[in-house]
Design an enzyme around this catalytic site. Structure first.
Site, PDB file in Angstrom:
ATOM      1  N   ARG A 126     -34.898   7.325  -6.651  1.00 54.60           N
ATOM      2  CA  ARG A 126     -34.155   7.827  -5.491  1.00 54.60           C
ATOM      3  C   ARG A 126     -32.773   7.203  -5.422  1.00 54.60           C
ATOM      4  NH1 ARG A 126     -37.490   8.364  -0.995  1.00 54.60           N
ATOM      5  NH2 ARG A 126     -35.629   7.863   0.221  1.00 54.60           N
ATOM      6  N   TYR A 132     -46.175   7.236  -5.079  1.00 50.38           N
ATOM      7  CA  TYR A 132     -47.382   7.760  -4.446  1.00 50.38           C
ATOM      8  C   TYR A 132     -48.563   7.191  -5.215  1.00 50.38           C
ATOM      9  CZ  TYR A 132     -44.651  11.315  -1.961  1.00 50.38           C
ATOM     10  OH  TYR A 132     -43.770  11.978  -1.149  1.00 50.38           O
ATOM     11  N   ASP A 191     -38.337  13.948   0.508  1.00 49.55           N
ATOM     12  CA  ASP A 191     -37.167  13.570  -0.299  1.00 49.55           C
ATOM     13  C   ASP A 191     -36.848  14.535  -1.438  1.00 49.55           C
ATOM     14  OD1 ASP A 191     -39.287  13.058  -1.971  1.00 49.55           O
ATOM     15  OD2 ASP A 191     -38.794  10.952  -2.330  1.00 49.55           O
ATOM     16  N   PRO A 236     -47.603  15.867  -0.095  1.00 53.42           N
ATOM     17  CA  PRO A 236     -46.156  15.755  -0.324  1.00 53.42           C
ATOM     18  C   PRO A 236     -45.791  15.614  -1.792  1.00 53.42           C
ATOM     19  CG  PRO A 236     -47.037  13.667   0.478  1.00 53.42           C
ATOM     20  CD  PRO A 236     -48.161  14.661   0.551  1.00 53.42           C
TER      21      PRO A 236
END
Length: 667
Positions: free
Chosen positions: A285, A293, A58, A369
């Site tokens: 987002r 996370y 993302d 990530p």
């Protein structure tokens, strides 16, 4: 029709293609974009029955967004994405109470016209697919896997030959569209099911149709080149015996995309929350979603058993978030996607096998990530090999440029892993259960980010000297343009169009259309001496000077284009004191249908109604506003050559080394 491949007798349809791309993630789609732009006969297959809709990567970095602008769809990212330019770090104080440190903002925030953004991978794939469709009918063939591979090395040097043979098989619906937890344990659908609320309208048709399966069950494909973009467990990489080198950490992480129900003050701000048992990364987002996370467990590194993702549940991840975020509350009703993973920091020793087989993205580098670079690095891999391979296939570029792919991208992958090891280490460091986290945690995290900022944001690329990069030295740029360094991107500036007065960013002006561009920084053409220098360059480019050979009309163009070289002129005189027709005609070529080249002459001058158009481009580029300079941009907007207006022979020598000359007319 029968054929023996990999020792197996198969009955299958046979076909040929110039380029076969395996994997339709961001890297594969980037490569496919260049095949479409350049008119290459290509195919792109993917084992998934549909594109990605939710979850996955993302993070979008400035250089990636500059590339999107050059491809023409950055406005869609701006419309849907979430900008993230500041970060807060929450750490316990001496009393153990969570306190905010920040906000921290990049000191180089204005080095690009684009800032870090957050938008899920599925939307980026949609934009790429839509952009490809504007250039060709190349479509992703879904629900198809490659099952066997042969490579005839004896044919490697013959560009007209098809040395690669791959057997493809169409998957069943069940194989192509697995459920929420796949065999490797990763989440492929949102925990609460996909519906119209979680998929945007332009993706809805593909979701409800699922895989558009081809009727042929087995096919033998002969290809000139192959690009493997098929992920960390890359089938393509295994066929050519390239192994990933590195190791896995002992920490297991959970990732959730949720609409949070929380009283935490910074739930809609980028940042971290540190507890004695670990650190959460908070990523706001689109559509009110927040990605978290969170460390969920540590595995025994001495155990022979692999990490079992199925042992991690959504409820377990939620409980860990609640424990670390305490005393703040956390819950959710909507979970768009979730998964669990074990960090593996690995890189392949090479990104190619010979001159016909290339690998990109996760197929050659894997990492955490949490650095927000995976999708960016993968797409830029695909972008890099894509334009080079496409131009070679259509006969417009010297095949030797393919050797630069590994030389340019491999060092960046190693740098990525180095960054990830330092950054991820800050998330897994723990203290005694009863003690606070290290008091300098926030400072350390800021230090790591700033140390790798130029690399991570793509402000510096470090491409080495090669036929594509004509370096004066590895440390300094040419005297004519101190800050325009071959091998680096052309720093974006907003310019004013000489003919109409409107402004445009160079990232949009310099389209990713397959052209090489000669950028003439014409300086102050009001000065008589400078005007004569520009006119002399015009005579050379228009071939009026018969003692020298102009690079214009000299090279094989890509299909559908008149020439391989485009000239863009940027002068530094005040906009109102110069006229469009003051410039030699070669800088504003006339077309009997479309008229003069009004989009070819620009001014680095301030614009009172546009605060971004400040007339400081020459200063940013380190170019004298009177004398100017000249440079050649590769099709990917990286600088290939820089020099003075008079250094036309050196410039032509550079172009001769990378492009294919037009055939000499027979007498």
């Amino acid at each position: 029709m029968g054929q023996t491949i990999a020792g197996e007798k198969v009955e299958a349809v046979e076909s040929q293609t110039d380029v076969l791309i395996i994997g339709a993630g961001p890297a594969g789609l980037m490569a496919a974009y260049w095949m479409a732009v350049c008119g290459v006969k290509a195919r792109i297959i993917d084992k998934r029955g549909t594109k990605v809709f939710t979850g996955q990567a993302d993070g979008l970095r400035p250089r990636t967004l500059e590339i999107f602008d050059s491809m023409g769809f950055q406005h869609r990212v701006i419309h849907e994405g979430h900008v993230a330019v500041e970060a807060n770090f929450w750490v316990p104080d001496e009393a153990g109470k969570l306190t905010r440190q920040g906000p921290h903002c990049s000191p180089k925030i204005n080095e690009s016209n684009h800032h870090n953004m957050l938008l899920n991978q599925g939307r980026i794939e949609r934009f790429l697919i839509d952009t490809i469709s504007k250039y060709s009918d190349l479509e992703v063939e879904r629900g198809i896997i490659a099952e066997s591979f042969e490579y005839d090395e004896k044919l490697e040097e013959d560009l007209d030959a098809y040395p690669i043979t791959v057997k493809l098989r169409t998957l069943s619906d069940e194989e192509a569209n697995p459920g929420h937890i796949s065999k490797d344990g990763s989440g492929s659908q949102p925990a609460n099911g996909q519906g119209r609320g979680s998929v945007l309208p332009d993706d809805w048709e593909e979701l409800i149709q699922k895989s558009r399966l081809r009727q042929t069950k087995t096919e033998i494909v002969k290809a000139k080149f192959i690009i493997g973009c098929d992920g960390a467990h890359s089938w393509t990489r295994k066929q050519v015996n390239i192994l990933l080198e590195g190791s896995s950490t002992e920490h297991i992480w959970g990732v959730i995309d949720v609409v949070p129900l929380s009283n935490f003050p910074d739930m809609r701000r980028l940042g971290t929350i540190t507890h004695s048992s670990g650190t959460i990364l908070v990523i706001p987002r689109e559509r009110r979603l927040v990605r978290l996370y969170v460390p969920v467990q540590i595995v025994d590194s001495t155990s022979a058993n692999r990490f079992d993702r199925s042992a991690i549940t959504l409820e377990m991840i939620k409980s860990r978030v609640q424990a670390i975020m305490s005393p703040y509350t956390f819950d959710f009703q909507i979970c768009d996607w979730w998964t669990a993973y074990q960090v593996g920091q690995r890189v392949a020793p090479a990104f190619n096998k010979g001159t016909r087989i290339f690998l990109a993205g996760d197929a050659v580098h894997t990492h955490s990530p949490k650095v927000g670079l995976g999708m960016n690095m993968s797409m830029q891999d695909g972008f890099n090999i894509g334009w080079k391979l496409a131009m070679v296939v259509v006969g417009a570029a010297n095949p030797a440029i393919l050797d630069t792919y590994n030389a340019e991208r491999h060092p960046l992958a190693e740098m990525l892993l180095e960054f990830d090891r330092l950054w991820s280490g800050e998330f897994t460091e723990t203290t005694d259960a009863d003690g606070p986290a290290a008091p300098d945690k926030a400072d350390r995290m800021v230090h790591v980010v700033e140390k790798y900022m130029d690399f991570a944001d793509g402000l510096r690329t470090y491409y080495p000297a090669s036929p594509l990069v004509w370096k004066v030295s590895e440390e300094e740029g040419p005297e004519a343009a101190r800050n325009l360094i071959p091998g680096e991107r052309f720093s974006p500036i907003k310019l004013r169009n000489q003919a109409e007065g409107n402004s445009k960013w160079t990232t949009r002006l310099l389209e990713s259309d397959g052209c090489y561009r000669i950028i003439v920084l014409a300086g102050d053409v009001r000065v008589e001496e400078q005007k004569k220098r520009v006119e002399a360059l015009g005579r050379f480019l228009s071939a009026e000077d018969k003692t020298m050979i102009s690079p214009l009309h000299r090279y094989v163009p890509i299909p559908g284009r008149k020439d391989q070289i485009e000239v863009i002129t940027i002068h530094s005189a005040p906009w109102k004191e110069v006229e469009f027709f003051d410039f030699p005609e070669i800088f504003r070529p006339f077309d009997p249908v479309m008229g003069w080249g009004y989009d070819d002459i620009w001014c680095d001058n301030s614009c009172t109604w546009d605060p971004h158009c400040g007339g400081q481009g020459y200063e940013k580029w380190g170019v004298d506003r009177t004398r100017g300079a000249m440079l050649v941009l590769r099709p990917d907007q990286y600088i290939g050559w820089v020099g003075e207006l008079e250094e036309v022979k050196d410039m032509t020598d550079y172009l001769d080394g990378v492009l294919i000359k037009m055939p000499t007319p027979e007498v």
